[in-house]
Design a protein around this motif. Structure first.
Motif, mmCIF file in Angstrom:
data_model
loop_
_atom_site.group_PDB
_atom_site.id
_atom_site.type_symbol
_atom_site.label_atom_id
_atom_site.label_comp_id
_atom_site.label_asym_id
_atom_site.label_seq_id
_atom_site.Cartn_x
_atom_site.Cartn_y
_atom_site.Cartn_z
ATOM 1 N N GLN A 147 0.883 -1.215 0.127
ATOM 2 C CA GLN A 147 -0.003 -0.027 -0.102
ATOM 3 C C GLN A 147 0.974 1.216 -0.054
ATOM 4 O O GLN A 147 1.914 1.372 0.792
ATOM 5 C CB GLN A 147 -1.177 0.218 1.265
ATOM 6 C CG GLN A 147 -1.900 1.324 1.470
ATOM 7 C CD GLN A 147 -3.181 1.057 2.125
ATOM 8 O OE1 GLN A 147 -4.038 1.340 1.937
ATOM 9 N NE2 GLN A 147 -2.731 0.361 3.463
ATOM 10 N N ALA B 226 -0.042 5.165 0.236
ATOM 11 C CA ALA B 226 -1.148 6.419 0.378
ATOM 12 C C ALA B 226 -0.401 7.535 0.588
ATOM 13 O O ALA B 226 0.388 7.804 1.264
ATOM 14 C CB ALA B 226 -1.862 6.188 1.599
ATOM 15 N N GLN C 250 -4.582 7.117 -2.984
ATOM 16 C CA GLN C 250 -3.897 5.722 -3.078
ATOM 17 C C GLN C 250 -2.986 5.528 -4.478
ATOM 18 O O GLN C 250 -3.636 5.545 -5.477
ATOM 19 C CB GLN C 250 -4.636 4.479 -2.665
ATOM 20 C CG GLN C 250 -3.941 3.321 -2.677
ATOM 21 C CD GLN C 250 -4.957 2.318 -1.966
ATOM 22 O OE1 GLN C 250 -5.737 2.566 -1.132
ATOM 23 N NE2 GLN C 250 -4.567 0.884 -1.769
ATOM 24 N N THR D 139 3.354 -0.503 4.960
ATOM 25 C CA THR D 139 2.440 0.600 4.330
ATOM 26 C C THR D 139 3.260 1.714 4.260
ATOM 27 O O THR D 139 3.803 2.309 5.148
ATOM 28 C CB THR D 139 0.981 0.832 4.957
ATOM 29 O OG1 THR D 139 0.280 -0.515 4.711
ATOM 30 C CG2 THR D 139 0.183 2.117 4.670
#
Length: 340
Positions: free
Chosen positions: A80, A82, A114, A258
């Protein structure tokens, strides 16, 4: 502690880098990749720190010269990515230049999108673009990497979840953005692959310059070899990294690895320059009614780096050139697409 990934395979090969970025040592006996280390942080952190201390005091074995050109981004791909817009001054400038009012909520509720995370550019890899007219821009930012984070985390609970920090070039294709946003569904084509600094560091490496969940150093950007900006990253950051983590995790848990970006570093006092071309263009429109600074062209370069109080590079440099992308088909591809 400073960590990097050699450009080997899809997920790289983890190495530990000396504080002065001169030497390195393989960490494969502890963790083969940085993602593995993050997945098992409580088990491997102590051994990685021990190896880092040995490297810096000269007692590590099998040491080799550190070469950023052999590195992938610390996480060559991530589950991920972001990216926020924590420096609201930057957002306000962009909207002001096109005569748009900024909603008051932008000062209290972070903007986040994102981005593409299945394959990041290396810190020295060309930015391949098909068309110069897409409005090629660099965006110099700071990013954090988390371990597992529970959904609904509060800002006072974030301490300990931020494991690493990096620099980012969040490449933007500015002339593709308006049509995408007009659809009301966010960025996609206008946000190609990003690049991260060759080295990721644990927050303790910043000493007193890491507090209030902000990095209190200047971020230095050169465009075509000329100093473009040196804004202070700890100044005018409307939302700190704890607030960004809380925002991103409001309705979902975050997996280890992340990455959360700060958005373009920007100061209200523009005398220190900017971290992207769009901001300088907006200032020109506000002052003179017209943007004079062009977006990047094929062959243009950008260098993004941060230095400590003694002038030592902290993360190493992102150094990239814009190049024309050309489709390259192999014979088997042509045969596959050729009608029977």
């Amino acid at each position: 502690m400073k960590l990097a990934s050699l450009n080997h395979g899809r997920d790289g090969q983890l190495i530990v880098v000396s504080r002065d970025l001169i030497q390195a040592v393989h960490a494969h006996d502890i963790a083969p990749t940085l993602q593995f280390a993050l997945d098992n942080w409580d088990q491997v952190e102590g051994d990685l720190q021990h190896l880092y201390r040995n490297l810096n005091d000269g007692t590590a074995h099998d040491v080799f010269p550190f070469n950023p050109k052999l590195c992938a981004s610390p996480l060559p791909r991530a589950y991920q990515w972001a990216d926020g817009s924590a420096y609201v001054n930057h957002v306000e400038l962009v909207r002001k230049a096109r005569g748009a009012e900024m909603p008051e909520s932008f000062w209290t509720d972070p903007l986040v999108y994102q981005g593409m995370s299945d394959a990041f550019l290396t810190p020295t890899q060309d930015i391949d673009v098909t068309d110069e007219n897409w409005g090629i821009d660099f965006e110099a930012e700071i990013a954090i990497v988390t371990n597992d984070v529970d959904m609904g985390i509060r800002t006072e609970e974030v301490h300990g979840h931020i494991k690493l920090l990096m620099l980012v070039n969040d490449v933007s294709l500015r002339n593709l953005i308006p049509a995408e946003l007009a659809k009301g569904f966010g960025f996609f084509q206008s946000k190609p692959a990003s690049a991260f600094s060759p080295v990721a560091v644990t927050p303790d490496e910043l000493g007193d310059n890491w507090h209030d969940y902000k990095v209190h150093h200047r971020l230095t950007v050169h465009h075509n070899g000329v100093l473009f900006g040196q804004p202070h990253a700890g100044t005018d950051m409307t939302f700190n990294f704890a607030e960004l983590v809380q925002h991103v995790a409001k309705s979902r848990p975050l997996s280890a690895g992340t990455i959360i970006g700060s958005g373009t570093v920007s100061n209200k006092d523009s005398s220190s320059g900017s971290c992207c071309l769009a901001e300088r263009r907006m200032l020109e429109i506000i002052d003179n009614g017209v943007a004079e600074t062009p977006f990047m062209r094929f062959g243009d370069t950008v260098r993004i780096e941060m230095f400590d109080d003694s002038g030592q590079s902290i993360f190493g440099a992102i150094e990239q050139k814009v190049a024309r992308y050309e489709h390259r088909y192999h014979d088997e591809d042509l045969n596959h697409h050729r009608p029977s």
